[in-house]
Design a protein around this motif. Structure first.
Motif, PDB file in Angstrom:
ATOM      1  N   GLU A  73       0.842  -1.264   0.081  1.00  0.00           N
ATOM      2  CA  GLU A  73       0.104   0.145   0.003  1.00  0.00           C
ATOM      3  C   GLU A  73       0.998   1.358  -0.114  1.00  0.00           C
ATOM      4  OE1 GLU A  73      -0.393  -2.510   1.990  1.00  0.00           O
ATOM      5  OE2 GLU A  73      -2.527  -3.371   1.608  1.00  0.00           O
ATOM      6  N   LEU A  93       1.593   2.582  -3.366  1.00  0.00           N
ATOM      7  CA  LEU A  93       0.290   3.323  -3.853  1.00  0.00           C
ATOM      8  C   LEU A  93       0.390   4.593  -3.201  1.00  0.00           C
ATOM      9  CD1 LEU A  93      -2.109   3.388  -5.381  1.00  0.00           C
ATOM     10  CD2 LEU A  93      -3.446   2.301  -3.737  1.00  0.00           C
ATOM     11  N   LEU A  94       0.591   4.801  -2.283  1.00  0.00           N
ATOM     12  CA  LEU A  94       0.732   6.012  -1.668  1.00  0.00           C
ATOM     13  C   LEU A  94       1.807   6.980  -1.990  1.00  0.00           C
ATOM     14  CD1 LEU A  94      -0.163   5.427   2.185  1.00  0.00           C
ATOM     15  CD2 LEU A  94      -1.797   5.699   0.443  1.00  0.00           C
ATOM     16  N   ARG A 149       0.651   8.026  -5.748  1.00  0.00           N
ATOM     17  CA  ARG A 149      -0.365   8.965  -5.817  1.00  0.00           C
ATOM     18  C   ARG A 149       0.438  10.487  -5.110  1.00  0.00           C
ATOM     19  NH1 ARG A 149      -4.959   6.196  -1.928  1.00  0.00           N
ATOM     20  NH2 ARG A 149      -5.771   4.995  -3.474  1.00  0.00           N
ATOM     21  N   ARG A 169     -14.908   9.716  -6.574  1.00  0.00           N
ATOM     22  CA  ARG A 169     -15.218   8.426  -6.376  1.00  0.00           C
ATOM     23  C   ARG A 169     -17.012   8.548  -6.602  1.00  0.00           C
ATOM     24  NH1 ARG A 169     -11.609   5.322  -2.411  1.00  0.00           N
ATOM     25  NH2 ARG A 169      -9.777   5.120  -3.726  1.00  0.00           N
ATOM     26  N   ARG A 212     -12.469  13.106  -2.859  1.00  0.00           N
ATOM     27  CA  ARG A 212     -11.716  12.971  -1.528  1.00  0.00           C
ATOM     28  C   ARG A 212     -10.248  13.363  -1.871  1.00  0.00           C
ATOM     29  NH1 ARG A 212      -8.980   6.867  -0.769  1.00  0.00           N
ATOM     30  NH2 ARG A 212      -7.665   7.122   1.015  1.00  0.00           N
ATOM     31  N   TYR A 244      -2.815  10.191   6.447  1.00  0.00           N
ATOM     32  CA  TYR A 244      -2.006   8.993   5.501  1.00  0.00           C
ATOM     33  C   TYR A 244      -0.689   9.481   5.172  1.00  0.00           C
ATOM     34  CZ  TYR A 244      -6.007   6.343   3.728  1.00  0.00           C
ATOM     35  OH  TYR A 244      -7.180   5.496   3.580  1.00  0.00           O
ATOM     36  N   ASP A 276     -11.747   7.873   2.159  1.00  0.00           N
ATOM     37  CA  ASP A 276     -11.489   6.370   2.046  1.00  0.00           C
ATOM     38  C   ASP A 276     -12.719   5.630   2.717  1.00  0.00           C
ATOM     39  OD1 ASP A 276     -10.038   4.079   1.610  1.00  0.00           O
ATOM     40  OD2 ASP A 276      -9.494   3.953   3.822  1.00  0.00           O
ATOM     41  N   GLU A 284      -8.084   3.958 -10.996  1.00  0.00           N
ATOM     42  CA  GLU A 284      -8.065   2.551 -10.370  1.00  0.00           C
ATOM     43  C   GLU A 284      -9.442   2.564  -9.869  1.00  0.00           C
ATOM     44  OE1 GLU A 284      -6.201   2.548  -6.494  1.00  0.00           O
ATOM     45  OE2 GLU A 284      -5.636   4.875  -6.708  1.00  0.00           O
ATOM     46  N   ILE A 296     -12.122   1.184  -6.922  1.00  0.00           N
ATOM     47  CA  ILE A 296     -11.878   1.666  -5.600  1.00  0.00           C
ATOM     48  C   ILE A 296     -11.425   0.257  -4.718  1.00  0.00           C
ATOM     49  CG2 ILE A 296     -13.283   3.760  -5.832  1.00  0.00           C
ATOM     50  CD1 ILE A 296     -15.019   2.533  -3.934  1.00  0.00           C
TER      51      ILE A 296
HETATM   52  C1  IPM Z   1      -8.373   3.095  -1.544  1.00  0.00           C
HETATM   53  C2  IPM Z   1      -7.554   1.966  -0.570  1.00  0.00           C
HETATM   54  C3  IPM Z   1      -6.026   2.585  -0.524  1.00  0.00           C
HETATM   55  C4  IPM Z   1      -6.678   3.717   0.566  1.00  0.00           C
HETATM   56  C5  IPM Z   1      -5.320   1.439   0.546  1.00  0.00           C
HETATM   57  C6  IPM Z   1      -5.099   0.193  -0.623  1.00  0.00           C
HETATM   58  C7  IPM Z   1      -3.942   2.249   0.668  1.00  0.00           C
HETATM   59  O1  IPM Z   1      -8.358   1.644   0.432  1.00  0.00           O
HETATM   60  O2  IPM Z   1      -7.811   3.393  -2.573  1.00  0.00           O
HETATM   61  O3  IPM Z   1      -9.377   3.438  -1.092  1.00  0.00           O
HETATM   62  O4  IPM Z   1      -6.692   3.586   1.816  1.00  0.00           O
HETATM   63  O5  IPM Z   1      -6.426   4.765  -0.052  1.00  0.00           O
END
Ligand code: IPM
Ligand code: MG
Length: 363
Positions: A89, A92-93, A96, A106, A135, A142, A247, A277, A279
């Motif tokens: 994860e 991913l952070l 972003r 979303r 969001r 985070y 989230d 992506e 969700i």
């Molecule tokens: C989302 C997911 C992510 C988040 C995770 C995978 C880090 O839950 O995209 O909603 O918390 O942003």
């Protein structure tokens, strides 16, 4: 048009759902005379296995060099034991943040064909569910300090949340602008009865409101919002909220529309290079079984065409194809009605079959 798309298949069901989205993009490219070049990028658990890092610098560079990034999902129990800063994860952070995509859009919209799949009382669903959660994606808790210390023989964990006025203002503007293009109602969601971050959030939103007189701004505490989403979702047009609240609320909002497997998302910053992506997560329990719902990813690809490539006709065609397949009664298992008598009216299909059906229905 020619576009370079960085493709992150990721972990769990990621590779199978992304495969379906690429099939759809290839069909669109053929039908509308575009060329899409794909660059496969490793991120998440698979990158930890291959490179010892959930997002090697080189992979981030390739994403930044692309016209946009299409992603499946990352994570899984296999990497539960790795330190926090090396989790899938975290890749991913970092992606972003590295892309600067602060605004995550979303949609929570019920497809009329799936009204029966919503867990809500039909009298609530009938009033309509069609709102967007904007969001904030690269700030807040985070991206605060995360640490666990030993204090006198006891472990103490700390995560900090902070927001600057500038961070709040830029996402606030996206909220107002999104509302301007829709029903002109913006609900700012926070926890200003407890958090300083939320009190600043609320103040900035109200300051911005003067610049958008055509939008009706309201405030809602996040706990109340969680309740209102199931009690009366029709009241919402656009919700703007900070990272963690967004989230949580977006998972809740997806559920009332039937399945989290249907929901796409776009993440954008200062440029048109976005991150697209679904969700949902990587669903390791069903990975490789060809039963996952690829629609969230396919609709994310449609969002990419619409918002990053200015290809509205092509995006409309994909959405219409999804709708036609649902009309024809095809369902992946997550959107099959639970009641056997109801389920008998539909045909259950797997992930790749769903992808093929959508392609066949692309005009
Ligand atoms: C989302 C997911 C992510 C988040 C995770 C995978 C880090 O839950 O995209 O909603 O918390 O942003
Ligand atoms: Mg989430």
């Amino acid at each position: 048009m020619q576009k370079n798309i960085a493709v992150i298949r990721g972990d769990g069901i990621g590779p199978e759902i992304v495969e379906q989205a690429l099939k759809v993009l290839n069909k669109v490219a053929d039908a509308y005379s575009h060329t899409f070049h794909y660059d496969d990028v490793d991120m998440g658990g698979c990158a930890i296995d291959k490179w010892g890092d959930p997002l090697p610098e080189e992979m981030l560079k390739r994403c930044l060099a692309s016209d946009s990034v299409l992603m499946g999902s990352v994570g899984g129990p296999k990497w539960d034991g790795v330190p926090g800063h090396m989790r899938p994860e975290k890749g991913l952070l970092r992606l972003r943040a590295g892309m600067g995509v602060y605004s995550n859009n979303r949609p929570a919209k019920i497809w009329p064909q799936l009204a029966g799949a919503s867990p809500l009382n039909p009298s609530i669903v009938e009033k309509g569910i069609d709102f967007i959660i904007v969001r904030e994606l690269i700030g807040g808790v985070y991206f605060g300090k995360h640490e666990t210390e030993d204090k006198d023989g006891q472990l103490v964990a700390t995560d900090t949340m902070s927001y600057s006025e500038a961070e709040i203002e830029r996402i606030g503007r996206i909220g107002f602008e999104t509302a301007q293009k829709r029903g002109k109602k913006l609900c700012s969601v926070e926890k200003s009865n407890v958090l300083d971050c939320s009190r600043l959030w609320k103040k900035v939103m109200h300051r911005l409101a003067d610049e958008y007189p055509d939008v009706e701004l309201s405030d809602m505490l996040v706990d109340n919002c969680a309740m209102q989403i199931v009690k009366n979702p029709a009241q919402f047009d656009v919700i703007v909220t900070e990272n963690m609240f967004g989230d949580i609320l977006s998972d809740e909002a997806s559920m009332i529309t039937g399945s989290i497997g249907m929901i796409p998302s776009s993440s954008l910053g200062a440029t048109t290079c976005g991150l697209y992506e679904p969700i949902h997560g990587s669903a390791p329990d069903i990975a490789g079984m060809d039963v996952a719902n690829p629609i969230g990813t396919i609709l994310s690809a449609a969002m990419m065409l619409r918002f990053s490539f200015d290809m509205a006709r092509e995006a409309d065609a994909i959405e219409a194809a999804v709708s036609a397949v649902l009309d024809a009664g095809y369902r992946t298992s997550d959107i099959m009605p639970a009641d056997p008598a109801q389920a008998a009216k539909y045909q259950k299909v797997g992930c790749s079959r769903m992808g093929e059906l959508i392609i066949q229905n692309l005009a």
